[in-house]
Design a protein around this motif. Structure first.
Motif, PDB file in Angstrom:
ATOM      1  N   ARG A 120       0.846  -1.206   0.000  1.00 35.84           N
ATOM      2  CA  ARG A 120       0.000   0.000   0.000  1.00 35.84           C
ATOM      3  C   ARG A 120       0.872   1.242   0.000  1.00 35.84           C
ATOM      4  NH1 ARG A 120      -1.943  -3.651   3.373  1.00 35.84           N
ATOM      5  NH2 ARG A 120      -0.687  -2.791   5.077  1.00 35.84           N
ATOM      6  N   VAL A 121       0.736   2.063  -1.057  1.00 36.71           N
ATOM      7  CA  VAL A 121       1.509   3.294  -1.137  1.00 36.71           C
ATOM      8  C   VAL A 121       0.560   4.492  -1.213  1.00 36.71           C
ATOM      9  CG1 VAL A 121       3.530   2.217  -2.190  1.00 36.71           C
ATOM     10  CG2 VAL A 121       1.720   3.131  -3.658  1.00 36.71           C
ATOM     11  N   GLY A 122       0.998   5.601  -0.644  1.00 35.86           N
ATOM     12  CA  GLY A 122       0.217   6.833  -0.671  1.00 35.86           C
ATOM     13  C   GLY A 122       0.938   7.892  -1.475  1.00 35.86           C
ATOM     14  N   LEU A 139       4.707   9.155 -10.048  1.00 32.76           N
ATOM     15  CA  LEU A 139       4.577   8.275  -8.884  1.00 32.76           C
ATOM     16  C   LEU A 139       3.698   7.059  -9.167  1.00 32.76           C
ATOM     17  CD1 LEU A 139       4.194  10.981  -6.072  1.00 32.76           C
ATOM     18  CD2 LEU A 139       6.268   9.785  -6.821  1.00 32.76           C
ATOM     19  N   ALA A 140       2.587   7.262  -9.819  1.00 34.07           N
ATOM     20  CA  ALA A 140       1.652   6.150 -10.027  1.00 34.07           C
ATOM     21  C   ALA A 140       2.158   5.149 -11.055  1.00 34.07           C
ATOM     22  CB  ALA A 140       0.283   6.687 -10.441  1.00 34.07           C
ATOM     23  N   ASP A 150      -2.393  -1.461  -3.606  1.00 37.20           N
ATOM     24  CA  ASP A 150      -3.238  -0.292  -3.359  1.00 37.20           C
ATOM     25  C   ASP A 150      -2.423   0.977  -3.585  1.00 37.20           C
ATOM     26  OD1 ASP A 150      -5.581  -1.715  -2.500  1.00 37.20           O
ATOM     27  OD2 ASP A 150      -4.529  -2.127  -0.618  1.00 37.20           O
ATOM     28  N   ILE A 151      -2.915   1.846  -4.466  1.00 37.07           N
ATOM     29  CA  ILE A 151      -2.257   3.125  -4.748  1.00 37.07           C
ATOM     30  C   ILE A 151      -3.242   4.229  -4.379  1.00 37.07           C
ATOM     31  CG2 ILE A 151      -1.112   4.548  -6.485  1.00 37.07           C
ATOM     32  CD1 ILE A 151      -0.663   1.964  -8.118  1.00 37.07           C
ATOM     33  N   VAL A 152      -2.995   4.861  -3.244  1.00 40.34           N
ATOM     34  CA  VAL A 152      -3.914   5.860  -2.686  1.00 40.34           C
ATOM     35  C   VAL A 152      -3.376   7.254  -2.999  1.00 40.34           C
ATOM     36  CG1 VAL A 152      -4.920   6.763  -0.555  1.00 40.34           C
ATOM     37  CG2 VAL A 152      -4.568   4.292  -0.834  1.00 40.34           C
ATOM     38  N   LEU A 153      -4.227   8.118  -3.505  1.00 37.52           N
ATOM     39  CA  LEU A 153      -3.815   9.475  -3.868  1.00 37.52           C
ATOM     40  C   LEU A 153      -4.590  10.501  -3.060  1.00 37.52           C
ATOM     41  CD1 LEU A 153      -3.220  10.818  -7.466  1.00 37.52           C
ATOM     42  CD2 LEU A 153      -4.623  12.123  -5.869  1.00 37.52           C
ATOM     43  N   CYS A 154      -3.887  11.468  -2.497  1.00 45.57           N
ATOM     44  CA  CYS A 154      -4.510  12.596  -1.810  1.00 45.57           C
ATOM     45  C   CYS A 154      -4.083  13.891  -2.475  1.00 45.57           C
ATOM     46  CB  CYS A 154      -4.107  12.635  -0.332  1.00 45.57           C
ATOM     47  SG  CYS A 154      -4.935  11.417   0.691  1.00 45.57           S
ATOM     48  N   THR A 197     -12.170   6.355   6.619  1.00 47.72           N
ATOM     49  CA  THR A 197     -12.348   6.252   5.164  1.00 47.72           C
ATOM     50  C   THR A 197     -11.031   6.219   4.384  1.00 47.72           C
ATOM     51  OG1 THR A 197     -12.545   8.652   4.984  1.00 47.72           O
ATOM     52  CG2 THR A 197     -14.597   7.402   5.188  1.00 47.72           C
ATOM     53  N   ILE A 198      -9.977   6.769   4.931  1.00 47.05           N
ATOM     54  CA  ILE A 198      -8.690   6.828   4.226  1.00 47.05           C
ATOM     55  C   ILE A 198      -7.782   5.726   4.758  1.00 47.05           C
ATOM     56  CG2 ILE A 198      -6.683   8.265   3.678  1.00 47.05           C
ATOM     57  CD1 ILE A 198      -8.533  10.714   4.211  1.00 47.05           C
ATOM     58  N   PRO A 199      -7.356   4.810   3.890  1.00 49.16           N
ATOM     59  CA  PRO A 199      -6.573   3.664   4.378  1.00 49.16           C
ATOM     60  C   PRO A 199      -5.154   4.046   4.791  1.00 49.16           C
ATOM     61  CG  PRO A 199      -6.790   3.587   1.989  1.00 49.16           C
ATOM     62  CD  PRO A 199      -7.653   4.717   2.449  1.00 49.16           C
ATOM     63  N   LYS A 200      -4.647   3.336   5.772  1.00 49.25           N
ATOM     64  CA  LYS A 200      -3.259   3.495   6.207  1.00 49.25           C
ATOM     65  C   LYS A 200      -2.350   2.879   5.146  1.00 49.25           C
ATOM     66  CE  LYS A 200      -0.210   2.247  10.106  1.00 49.25           C
ATOM     67  NZ  LYS A 200       0.940   1.931   9.258  1.00 49.25           N
ATOM     68  N   VAL A 201      -1.278   3.560   4.792  1.00 49.53           N
ATOM     69  CA  VAL A 201      -0.370   3.051   3.772  1.00 49.53           C
ATOM     70  C   VAL A 201       0.979   2.700   4.407  1.00 49.53           C
ATOM     71  CG1 VAL A 201      -1.514   4.427   1.994  1.00 49.53           C
ATOM     72  CG2 VAL A 201       0.543   5.335   3.120  1.00 49.53           C
ATOM     73  N   ASP A 202       1.813   2.022   3.633  1.00 53.62           N
ATOM     74  CA  ASP A 202       3.125   1.598   4.125  1.00 53.62           C
ATOM     75  C   ASP A 202       4.227   2.601   3.799  1.00 53.62           C
ATOM     76  OD1 ASP A 202       2.145  -0.960   5.066  1.00 53.62           O
ATOM     77  OD2 ASP A 202       1.997  -1.527   2.956  1.00 53.62           O
ATOM     78  N   LYS A 203       4.023   3.381   2.748  1.00 54.02           N
ATOM     79  CA  LYS A 203       5.042   4.352   2.338  1.00 54.02           C
ATOM     80  C   LYS A 203       4.362   5.525   1.638  1.00 54.02           C
ATOM     81  CE  LYS A 203       9.595   4.553   0.074  1.00 54.02           C
ATOM     82  NZ  LYS A 203      10.640   3.789  -0.656  1.00 54.02           N
ATOM     83  N   ILE A 204       4.846   6.729   1.924  1.00 58.49           N
ATOM     84  CA  ILE A 204       4.246   7.946   1.370  1.00 58.49           C
ATOM     85  C   ILE A 204       5.225   8.625   0.422  1.00 58.49           C
ATOM     86  CG2 ILE A 204       3.328  10.238   1.922  1.00 58.49           C
ATOM     87  CD1 ILE A 204       2.393   9.075   4.607  1.00 58.49           C
ATOM     88  N   PHE A 205       4.707   9.028  -0.723  1.00 55.10           N
ATOM     89  CA  PHE A 205       5.507   9.675  -1.770  1.00 55.10           C
ATOM     90  C   PHE A 205       4.915  11.049  -2.091  1.00 55.10           C
ATOM     91  CE2 PHE A 205       6.023   5.177  -2.255  1.00 55.10           C
ATOM     92  CZ  PHE A 205       7.293   4.962  -2.772  1.00 55.10           C
TER      93      PHE A 205
END
Length: 426
Positions: A120-122, A139-140, A150-154, A197-205
């Motif tokens: 999981r990456v953010g 990044l994506a 999981d690729i989460v974008l904020c 609602t926002i999942p916890k990720v393992d690494k943030i970019f």
């Protein structure tokens, strides 16, 4: 831009300093935001979004229909440009895949390494005065190539509660799995700790302002990985008399327009070029919509006159620029001596803008001198390397006595016993 004429190497440490604010003060302001989101989750995210972005949201996730609508709002010319950039970025990052190589270190002892994706990456995508949809691609795309599940974008919402259509379009094309309308330090906290609602990720970019940068650094204390330390964007142009003053001026301005704390450095051995570049900067500034921001950045930027190419290279390696443009006669030869830089652009027709958007290399790079020790984002940034080994009975007979001797010397008897018991049964 202030000009420094032939400074002594003893003066260089002062000249390579970045214009950076009081980071400790920023950390102290960010920490309560992280604590509140860790404690109150979505409730705190909503409160900070209303406070900092000026919009009250009932939900943070961007629904599929809104993504589709945003994609339709992107004009066809920009869509074509983004698609072309995607092909180049994908091709460059695909080339970074390496086959598994098994090595027999001793007869009967085989070792190998396998790359596995971070699950999981953010991705944080700035969306203020300059929505950086290009960063979505940077990044994506490697995240998808690596196989991240999981690729989460904020990205921060505008005053209408929307994310810029080009960001949505880029996310749609590159495999982002969830998109959230959250910006600033609160977005970093939400991805680091997770909310309802926002999942916890393992690494943030991803890049961001000083508050985002501080938040990324603080969440590492709670076991969340980040891509790399980063500060304001920067460029160094190394130029000799062969350089075109118009080109050099535009490269310096293109970095300065990022923000008031960005920095542009010209290092040259040509006094006439330095003077011409100064004139061209004044001319080109008149035509820039972001001239006010750019002028502030230029106050912290400088021109360094040095006598030889060797001195210019040494100064560049001391500065360790995020971006380095070699606007010189023999850029390939000069580049062989560059040891500290995030990304290098060779020759008069290779603007830094190419790397920012579409040449294929990644534009998420170390700043603030971190290029001395860090690489820019690449395919490996989204992977973990796991080592494997397999030892046969014959292999243990060969290697075992070595292990026993070393374990005994360290007085770790159980380590020795784990080998000795096996040797007795071979």
């Amino acid at each position: 831009m202030k000009t420094f004429r032939y400074p002594d190497p003893a003066e260089w440490p002062q000249l390579i300093k970045r214009a950076i604010g009081n980071q400790q003060e920023v950390m102290e302001r960010v920490k309560p935001i992280l604590d509140a989101i860790k404690r109150d989750k979505d409730k705190a995210v909503g409160e900070f979004t209303a406070k900092f972005d000026g919009i009250a949201l009932n939900t943070f996730e961007v629904p599929e229909e809104e993504v589709k609508k945003g994609c339709l709002e992107v004009d066809s010319k920009l869509k074509s440009a983004i698609n072309a950039a995607i092909l180049n970025i994908r091709q460059f990052h695909e080339s970074q895949k390496l086959p598994i190589k098994k090595v027999e270190t001793t007869p009967g002892v085989v070792c190998w390494q396998r790359s596995t994706p971070i699950e999981r990456v953010g991705l944080y995508i700035p969306g203020g005065s300059a929505p950086l949809f290009s960063t979505v691609l940077m990044l994506a795309i490697p995240a998808a190539i690596a196989g991240c599940k999981d690729i989460v974008l904020c990205s921060p919402p505008d005053k209408e509660g929307k994310i810029h259509p080009a960001i949505l379009f880029a996310a749609h094309l590159t495999g982002v799995t969830k998109i959230f309308k959250v910006g600033g330090a609160q977005a970093i906290a939400a991805m680091a700790y997770g909310t309802e609602t926002i999942p916890k990720v393992d690494k943030i970019f991803g890049p961001g302002n000083s508050y985002v940068t501080a938040a990324k650094q603080l969440v590492t204390l709670d076991g969340v990985a980040i891509d790399l330390p980063a500060g304001p964007s920067e460029v160094m142009v190394m130029a000799d008399e062969s350089a075109d003053p118009d080109f050099v001026a535009s490269d310096l301005l293109s970095q300065a327009e990022h923000g008031p704390d960005s920095q542009s450095i010209l290092v040259t051995n040509s006094e006439s070029l330095a003077e011409a570049v100064t004139e061209k900067i004044d001319e080109q500034l008149q035509h820039l919509p972001r001239a006010q921001t750019t002028r502030k950045a230029l106050q912290n930027s400088r021109i360094i006159l040095l006598k030889t190419m060797d001195q210019m290279v040494a100064f560049s390696n001391s500065y360790a620029p995020e971006h380095l443009i070699l606007a010189v006669r023999n850029p390939e030869y000069v580049s062989e001596n560059i040891i500290n830089a995030g990304s290098v652009f060779l020759g008069h027709f290779t603007p830094e803008s190419a790397g920012d958007y579409a040449s294929g290399t990644n534009h998420t790079l170390p700043t603030y001198g971190y290029a001395r020790a860090y690489s820019g984002v690449n395919l490996d940034s989204f992977c973990k390397k796991i080592t494997f080994q397999k030892i046969s009975e014959k292999g243990l007979q060969k290697l075992g006595p070595i292990i026993e001797t070393m374990a005994a010397a360290e007085q770790l008897d159980a380590h020795k016993m784990a080998v000795s018991l096996r040797l007795k049964k071979t």
